[in-house]
Design an enzyme around this catalytic site. Structure first.
Site, short mmCIF file in Angstrom:
data_model
loop_
_atom_site.label_atom_id
_atom_site.label_comp_id
_atom_site.label_asym_id
_atom_site.label_seq_id
_atom_site.Cartn_x
_atom_site.Cartn_y
_atom_site.Cartn_z
N ASN A 14 0.88 -1.17 0.00
CA ASN A 14 0.00 0.00 0.00
C ASN A 14 0.92 1.22 0.00
OD1 ASN A 14 -1.78 2.07 0.51
ND2 ASN A 14 -2.24 1.45 2.62
N TRP A 15 1.07 1.80 -1.17
CA TRP A 15 2.02 2.92 -1.29
C TRP A 15 1.51 4.21 -0.66
CZ3 TRP A 15 4.45 2.84 -6.92
CH2 TRP A 15 5.38 1.79 -6.97
N LYS A 16 0.22 4.26 -0.35
CA LYS A 16 -0.39 5.50 0.18
C LYS A 16 -0.09 6.65 -0.79
CE LYS A 16 -0.06 3.45 4.69
NZ LYS A 16 0.01 3.58 6.12
N HIS A 99 -9.54 1.77 4.66
CA HIS A 99 -8.28 1.90 5.39
C HIS A 99 -8.47 2.87 6.55
CE1 HIS A 99 -4.16 2.91 6.38
NE2 HIS A 99 -3.81 1.78 5.79
N GLU A 101 -6.77 5.20 7.65
CA GLU A 101 -6.46 6.61 7.34
C GLU A 101 -7.64 7.26 6.63
OE1 GLU A 101 -2.76 5.84 5.36
OE2 GLU A 101 -1.87 5.29 7.27
N GLU A 171 -5.75 -4.52 10.42
CA GLU A 171 -4.71 -3.53 10.66
C GLU A 171 -4.98 -2.79 11.98
OE1 GLU A 171 -2.61 -2.54 6.67
OE2 GLU A 171 -4.07 -1.00 7.14
N GLY A 177 2.40 2.34 10.74
CA GLY A 177 3.40 3.39 10.58
C GLY A 177 4.08 3.78 11.88
N SER A 217 3.22 -2.11 10.27
CA SER A 217 4.67 -2.23 10.44
C SER A 217 5.23 -3.60 10.04
CB SER A 217 5.07 -1.87 11.87
OG SER A 217 4.68 -0.53 12.16
N GLY A 238 2.70 -1.11 4.22
CA GLY A 238 2.80 0.31 3.87
C GLY A 238 4.24 0.71 3.64
N GLY A 239 4.85 1.31 4.65
CA GLY A 239 6.21 1.85 4.55
C GLY A 239 7.21 0.92 3.86
P1 PGA Z 1 2.71 0.34 7.60
O1 PGA Z 1 1.27 0.62 6.96
O2 PGA Z 1 3.20 -0.96 7.02
O3 PGA Z 1 3.55 1.51 7.16
O4 PGA Z 1 2.53 0.27 9.07
C1 PGA Z 1 0.36 -0.42 6.72
C2 PGA Z 1 -0.92 0.14 6.14
O5 PGA Z 1 -1.34 1.22 6.57
O6 PGA Z 1 -1.54 -0.48 5.26
#
Ligand code: PGA
Length: 257
Positions: A14-16, A99, A101, A171, A177, A217, A238-239
């Protein structure tokens, strides 16, 4: 993973709101990693503006491309929005829904997740539906109630025939993050609960077919123990999905399980 378990491992990035077209190109040109397609699926959910480049560069590969959100209508006066029909037309196969966010910053609710899910399934896209508790909810020991509610509302009125196009991502918000990963036991416990709830919503047999991802994470150093859990079928990353060598390493690890 048990020998009876025939579910694939999905390694989903998930590149956001990261990476431009040039960076997308460089990433995909470097994503030359072998994996057994029967066993592992690789997905990158990129910003809308990178979908064209990403789809073009993965045309002849096993890497799937998805979006990170969509509207629940197919078209209309919704300035700034993108519909599932539009995603389908350009060849995207997946879309992330709900998600945390989006729930936090864009007023997304279980009700809008449900509307979006219905629209996504109608357009024959696959949905990665995210659920997860806050730190406060975990401390208050209501994680399972919260997850049950998110699933029951988010998956309301979904037909069993569409289950094959649904993936759930657990999640925990406190682990996104933050560098804080849920322990493998914590992640497995909630993912097992998710499978039980899916069994109540659909049937036990159907619930066994659904991929459940863990996200929060996830990185190369911790993905193996997470992917090996009985009810966890991969990660929403994500990251660590922004770094092509780390992403490749996670694909290789999944392939070796
Ligand atoms: P993260 O994000 O791996 O950076 O914690 C995961 C996500 O929000 O899908």
């Amino acid at each position: 993973m048990s020998v009876l378990n025939k579910r694939k491992i999905l390694v989903a990035g998930n590149w956001k709101m990261n990476n431009n077209n040039k960076e997308t190109e460089a990433f995909l040109e470097n994503l030359n990693v072998e994996f057994n397609n029967e066993k592992v699926e690789v997905l990158l959910c990129v910003p809308y503006t990178n979908l064209g480049v990403a789809l073009n560069l993965t045309k002849n590969s096993n890497v799937k491309i998805g979006a990170q959100n969509c509207h629940f209508k197919e078209n209309g006066a919704y300035t700034g929005e993108i519909s599932p029909l539009m995603l389908k037309e350009i060849g995207a196969e997946y879309v992330i829904l709900g998600h945390s966010e989006r729930r936090e910053y864009f007023n997304e609710t279980d009700e809008t997740v449900n509307l979006k899910l219905q629209a996504v399934l109608k357009n024959e896209l696959k949905a990665v539906v995210c659920v997860g508790e806050t730190l406060k909810q975990r401390e208050d020991k209501i994680t399972k109630e919260i997850i049950s509610m998110q699933l029951k509302k988010g998956l309301k009125n979904i037909l069993e025939e569409h289950v094959k196009n649904i993936i759930i991502a657990y999640e925990p918000i406190w682990a996104i993050g933050t560098g804080k990963t849920a322990s493998k036991e914590q992640a497995q416990e909630v993912c097992e609960h998710i499978r039980n709830v899916l069994g109540e919503i659909f049937s036990k047999e159907k619930a066994e077919e659904i991929l459940i991802l863990y996200g929060g994470s996830v990185k190369a150093v911790n993905c193996e123990e997470i992917f090996k859990q009985k009810d966890i079928d991969g990660g929403l990353i994500g990251g660590a999905s922004l770094n092509v060598s780390e992403f490749k390493e996670m694909i290789s690890i999944a392939n070796g399980i």
